[in-house]
Design an enzyme around this catalytic site. Structure first.
Site, PDB file in Angstrom:
ATOM      1  N   GLU A 159      -6.683  -5.680   9.478  1.00 26.04           N
ATOM      2  CA  GLU A 159      -6.119  -5.485   8.129  1.00 26.04           C
ATOM      3  C   GLU A 159      -5.952  -6.607   7.172  1.00 26.04           C
ATOM      4  O   GLU A 159      -5.742  -7.801   7.857  1.00 26.04           O
ATOM      5  CB  GLU A 159      -4.750  -4.501   8.032  1.00 26.04           C
ATOM      6  CG  GLU A 159      -4.582  -3.865   6.737  1.00 26.04           C
ATOM      7  CD  GLU A 159      -3.598  -2.735   6.790  1.00 26.04           C
ATOM      8  OE1 GLU A 159      -2.902  -2.537   7.967  1.00 26.04           O
ATOM      9  OE2 GLU A 159      -3.232  -2.043   5.665  1.00 26.04           O
ATOM     10  N   ASP A 168      -3.867  -7.995   5.307  1.00 25.40           N
ATOM     11  CA  ASP A 168      -2.604  -8.757   5.247  1.00 25.40           C
ATOM     12  C   ASP A 168      -2.657  -9.737   6.435  1.00 25.40           C
ATOM     13  O   ASP A 168      -2.001 -10.761   6.341  1.00 25.40           O
ATOM     14  CB  ASP A 168      -1.454  -7.834   5.330  1.00 25.40           C
ATOM     15  CG  ASP A 168      -1.379  -6.802   6.601  1.00 25.40           C
ATOM     16  OD1 ASP A 168      -2.442  -6.430   7.043  1.00 25.40           O
ATOM     17  OD2 ASP A 168      -0.354  -6.402   6.979  1.00 25.40           O
ATOM     18  N   TYR A 203      10.111   0.619   8.882  1.00 24.88           N
ATOM     19  CA  TYR A 203       8.627   0.050   9.260  1.00 24.88           C
ATOM     20  C   TYR A 203       8.025   0.937  10.200  1.00 24.88           C
ATOM     21  O   TYR A 203       6.868   1.657  10.185  1.00 24.88           O
ATOM     22  CB  TYR A 203       8.664  -1.132   9.861  1.00 24.88           C
ATOM     23  CG  TYR A 203       7.260  -1.895  10.056  1.00 24.88           C
ATOM     24  CD1 TYR A 203       6.700  -2.563   8.968  1.00 24.88           C
ATOM     25  CD2 TYR A 203       6.525  -1.764  11.214  1.00 24.88           C
ATOM     26  CE1 TYR A 203       5.349  -3.179   9.093  1.00 24.88           C
ATOM     27  CE2 TYR A 203       5.217  -2.242  11.414  1.00 24.88           C
ATOM     28  CZ  TYR A 203       4.774  -2.924  10.219  1.00 24.88           C
ATOM     29  OH  TYR A 203       3.678  -3.632  10.298  1.00 24.88           O
ATOM     30  N   ASP A 254       1.241  -5.883  14.368  1.00 25.29           N
ATOM     31  CA  ASP A 254       2.195  -4.877  13.501  1.00 25.29           C
ATOM     32  C   ASP A 254       3.317  -4.366  14.443  1.00 25.29           C
ATOM     33  O   ASP A 254       4.440  -4.401  13.678  1.00 25.29           O
ATOM     34  CB  ASP A 254       1.157  -3.756  12.797  1.00 25.29           C
ATOM     35  CG  ASP A 254       0.449  -4.191  11.804  1.00 25.29           C
ATOM     36  OD1 ASP A 254       0.855  -4.991  10.922  1.00 25.29           O
ATOM     37  OD2 ASP A 254      -0.528  -3.591  11.240  1.00 25.29           O
ATOM     38  N   HIS A 295      -5.993  -8.110  14.548  1.00 24.08           N
ATOM     39  CA  HIS A 295      -5.753  -6.866  13.673  1.00 24.08           C
ATOM     40  C   HIS A 295      -6.775  -7.416  12.304  1.00 24.08           C
ATOM     41  O   HIS A 295      -6.251  -8.213  11.675  1.00 24.08           O
ATOM     42  CB  HIS A 295      -4.355  -6.567  13.337  1.00 24.08           C
ATOM     43  CG  HIS A 295      -4.275  -5.455  12.633  1.00 24.08           C
ATOM     44  ND1 HIS A 295      -5.166  -4.239  12.414  1.00 24.08           N
ATOM     45  CD2 HIS A 295      -3.185  -4.857  11.614  1.00 24.08           C
ATOM     46  CE1 HIS A 295      -4.815  -3.322  11.570  1.00 24.08           C
ATOM     47  NE2 HIS A 295      -3.463  -3.673  10.985  1.00 24.08           N
ATOM     48  N   HIS A 334      -1.909  -0.962  14.587  1.00 24.44           N
ATOM     49  CA  HIS A 334      -1.706   0.100  13.684  1.00 24.44           C
ATOM     50  C   HIS A 334      -3.324   0.799  13.068  1.00 24.44           C
ATOM     51  O   HIS A 334      -3.291   1.669  12.273  1.00 24.44           O
ATOM     52  CB  HIS A 334      -1.042  -0.250  12.457  1.00 24.44           C
ATOM     53  CG  HIS A 334      -1.173   0.123  10.821  1.00 24.44           C
ATOM     54  ND1 HIS A 334      -1.551  -0.691   9.824  1.00 24.44           N
ATOM     55  CD2 HIS A 334      -0.978   1.331  10.723  1.00 24.44           C
ATOM     56  CE1 HIS A 334      -1.620   0.008   8.797  1.00 24.44           C
ATOM     57  NE2 HIS A 334      -1.196   1.317   9.142  1.00 24.44           N
ATOM     58  N   HIS A 380       4.931  -9.578  11.249  1.00 28.84           N
ATOM     59  CA  HIS A 380       5.803  -9.262   9.950  1.00 28.84           C
ATOM     60  C   HIS A 380       7.181  -9.437  10.347  1.00 28.84           C
ATOM     61  O   HIS A 380       7.382  -8.634  11.482  1.00 28.84           O
ATOM     62  CB  HIS A 380       5.634  -7.709   9.458  1.00 28.84           C
ATOM     63  CG  HIS A 380       3.986  -7.440   8.712  1.00 28.84           C
ATOM     64  ND1 HIS A 380       3.484  -8.029   7.899  1.00 28.84           N
ATOM     65  CD2 HIS A 380       3.075  -6.542   9.214  1.00 28.84           C
ATOM     66  CE1 HIS A 380       2.499  -7.517   7.511  1.00 28.84           C
ATOM     67  NE2 HIS A 380       2.298  -6.774   8.600  1.00 28.84           N
ATOM     68  N   HIS A 428       0.890  -1.364  -0.049  1.00 27.12           N
ATOM     69  CA  HIS A 428      -0.029  -0.171   0.011  1.00 27.12           C
ATOM     70  C   HIS A 428       0.738   1.225  -0.085  1.00 27.12           C
ATOM     71  O   HIS A 428       0.679   2.046   1.098  1.00 27.12           O
ATOM     72  CB  HIS A 428      -1.126   0.085   1.013  1.00 27.12           C
ATOM     73  CG  HIS A 428      -0.912  -0.048   2.391  1.00 27.12           C
ATOM     74  ND1 HIS A 428       0.071   0.569   2.933  1.00 27.12           N
ATOM     75  CD2 HIS A 428      -1.428  -0.687   3.484  1.00 27.12           C
ATOM     76  CE1 HIS A 428       0.410   0.297   4.498  1.00 27.12           C
ATOM     77  NE2 HIS A 428      -0.508  -0.543   4.600  1.00 27.12           N
TER      78      HIS A 428
HETATM   79 FE1  FEO Z   1      -1.870  -2.918   9.834  1.00 26.44          FE
HETATM   80 FE2  FEO Z   1       0.086  -5.669   9.049  1.00 26.44          FE
HETATM   81  O1  FEO Z   1      -1.328  -4.486   9.027  1.00 26.44           O
END
Ligand code: FEO
Length: 406
Positions: free
Chosen positions: A89, A91, A200, A172, A87, A153, A233, A33
Site C-alpha cells: 500500500e 503509505d 485502528y 499494519d 506491504h 491488511h 504506524h 482514505h
Molecule cells: Fe495497509 Fe499502512 O497500509
C-alpha cells in the site's frame, strides 16, 4: 531545506544497537482514505545495520526526503544492500521505486503477492524477489524470516521476523494512527494508546478478524517468541507487558463477543428521528445497559465504528429523504457492512413525511450485515407523539433485556 540541513534536522532514532527508525511523522493528516486521523500518523521505516544493510519498508511518497535524510544521518543510503517490502500500500511503498533507483540495492524482497502488487502500481518494478511464508534470508550476521499475513491488511502483507533478538516487524498489524515524538508505547499515555489502537483495529483489521485469530493461534503453535512488535504506524511495543497487552487486545477484538452495550446511530432533519433516538437510549439505560448515542452530524464514521467493537446491539435511525435513507446513514451503513462486525442484535427506526422508505432500507442493511433484528422497527410520520416515544423507550428496554441474556 538543503541536503545537509535536512540530515541535521531529520535524524534516525535508535531502536537497539543495530535497528534505527528512519520513518516520517505526518503530523497534519486528518483523512486517511476515509478514516479520520485526528492525531495524525507515522509511516515507519527501519534500517537494520546488519552485514547486509537492510531497509524494511519505506514511506508515503511526499515524505521520501524526510526518510532519506534520516537514513543519511547515520549511513550513506548507497550502502543499503537489501530492501524488504512488507506491504505494497502506498503509505509504505509510495516512494519504493524512487528509493530503488536512488539506492540501487543488490536485492529487493516482497511476498509473492507483493511482487505482483508493486508491479501493478509502478509497472516498472520487475526485479523484486518473491519470498514465501516461513522462508528465511541471510543478512550475513543474522537472518530474517518472513511470515505471510494475507489481508492484514492487503493480500500481499507479510511480517519480517529477526530471530536473533525476537523482533517482529508487523507492518499494519498492531499499529495505530498516532503522530508523536515518542517511538515506544511505554512513553505514551495509556488512554490514547488504547483508543487509537482500538480505532485502528475497528477501521482496518476488523473484517479480517478470523485471520487474526488464526495468526494468533499460529504464533502460539510455532512458539514464536517476541521481544518487540515493530509496526509501520505509531509506536513500538517493546516490553513483555505491553506485547502481551496488545496480543490480548487483538484476541478480544477479533473474537467480537457481544458486549453489554448498545450503539444508537442516527441522523435527523427536523429532530423527529433524534427524539426517537433519545427515547430508545433511555430504554437501555432504564434496563441497566450502557448506551452510546451517536449523531452523524457530530461524529465521523471511523469514530462510530470504534464504538461497535465492544457493543452487542446496533440500532440505526434515519429520516426518509426523497424516498431514501438520509445520505449520512447510507454512508455509515455501507462502511459498517464492509467492516463486517459480528454477533450483533439490532433494530431500525426513523421518521418520514409521506413515503417512509428509510426504516426498511436500514433493516435491509442490518440483515445483510447478519445483525439479528431483535425488536419491531419503528417508523413514524412527521413527529413522534407520546405513544410513539413510549414505544421507542420500550424498544430500548426489550433489546436491552435480550442483550443481558446473551
Ligand atoms: Fe495497509 Fe499502512 O497500509
Amino acid at each position: 531545506m538543503g541536503k545537509n540541513i535536512m540530515k541535521k534536522v531529520f535524524k534516525a532514532v535508535r531502536i537497539n544497537d543495530y535497528i534505527y527508525w528512519v520513518g516520517a511523522i505526518d503530523w497534519n493528516i486528518r483523512d486517511f482514505h476515509g478514516y479520520s486521523t485526528k492525531r495524525g500518523t507515522t509511516y515507519n521505516a527501519f534500517l537494520v545495520l546488519a552485514d547486509k544493510i537492510t531497509l524494511i519498508d519505506t514511506v508515503k511518497e511526499p515524505f521520501k526526503n524526510e526518510m532519506v535524510s534520516r537514513i543519511s544521518s547515520i549511513i550513506d543510503p548507497g550502502d543499503i544492500s537489501y530492501i524488504i517490502s512488507n506491504h505494497s500500500e502506498m503509505d509504505h511503498s509510495g516512494c519504493m521505486q524512487e528509493i530503488i533507483d536512488t539506492v540501487n540495492p543488490e536485492k529487493v524482497f516482497a511476498s509473492v503477492m507483493g511482487v505482483k502488487t508493486l508491479s501493478n502500481h509502478f509497472h516498472t518494478i520487475n526485479e523484486i524477489i518473491a519470498v514465501k511464508d516461513n522462508e528465511s534470508i541471510s543478512l550475513g550476521n543474522m537472518d530474517v524470516t518472513f511470515i505471510e499475513t494475507r489481508m492484514l491488511h492487503w493480500p500481499d502483507s507479510m511480517f519480517s521476523y529477526l530471530p536473533v533478538d525476537r523482533l517482529l516487524f508487523s507492518n499494519d498489524a498492531f499499529g495505530m494512527h498516532l503522530a508523536s515524538s515518542e517511538r515506544f508505547t511505554d512513553e505514551i499515555d495509556e488512554y490514547i494508546l488504547k483508543y487509537e489502537c482500538e480505532k485502528y483495529f475497528a477501521n482496518i483489521i476488523l473484517p479480517y478478524s478470523n485471520l487474526v485469530l488464526k495468526l494468533l493461534e499460529k504464533v502460539k503453535t510455532i512458539g514464536l517468541e517476541i521481544d518487540m512488535i515493530i509496526p509501520d504506524h505509531g509506536p513500538i511495543w517493546r516490553n513483555k507487558e505491553d506485547i502481551e497487552k496488545v496480543l490480548n487486545y487483538y484476541a478480544g477484538w477479533a473474537e467480537q463477543k457481544p458486549g453489554r452495550k448498545a450503539v444508537i446511530i442516527y441522523d435527523t432533519m427536523w429532530q423527529s428521528t433524534e427524539k426517537m433516538a433519545h427515547a430508545i437510549a433511555e430504554g437501555f439505560i432504564d434496563n441497566g445497559v450502557d448506551v452510546k448515542l451517536i449523531s452523524l452530524q457530530k461524529t465521523h464514521r471511523s469514530d462510530a465504528v470504534k464504538e461497535i467493537l465492544d457493543c452487542g446491539a446496533l440500532i440505526a435511525g434515519s429520516p426518509t429523504l426523497n424516498n431514501n435513507l438520509f445520505p449520512t446513514l447510507a454512508d455509515v451503513m455501507t462502511y459498517f457492512k464492509g467492516l463486517r462486525p459480528k454477533n450483533l442484535i439490532g433494530a431500525a427506526f426513523g421518521s418520514y413525511g409521506w413515503s417512509g422508505e428509510a426504516v426498511g432500507q436500514i433493516e435491509k442493511f442490518l440483515t445483510e450485515m447478519g445483525v439479528e433484528i431483535a425488536g419491531e422497527s419503528i417508523s413514524v410520520q412527521y413527529v413522534p407523539d407520546d405513544d410513539t416515544l413510549e414505544r421507542c423507550f420500550d424498544l430500548g428496554k426489550t433489546i436491552a433485556e435480550k442483550l443481558k441474556n446473551m
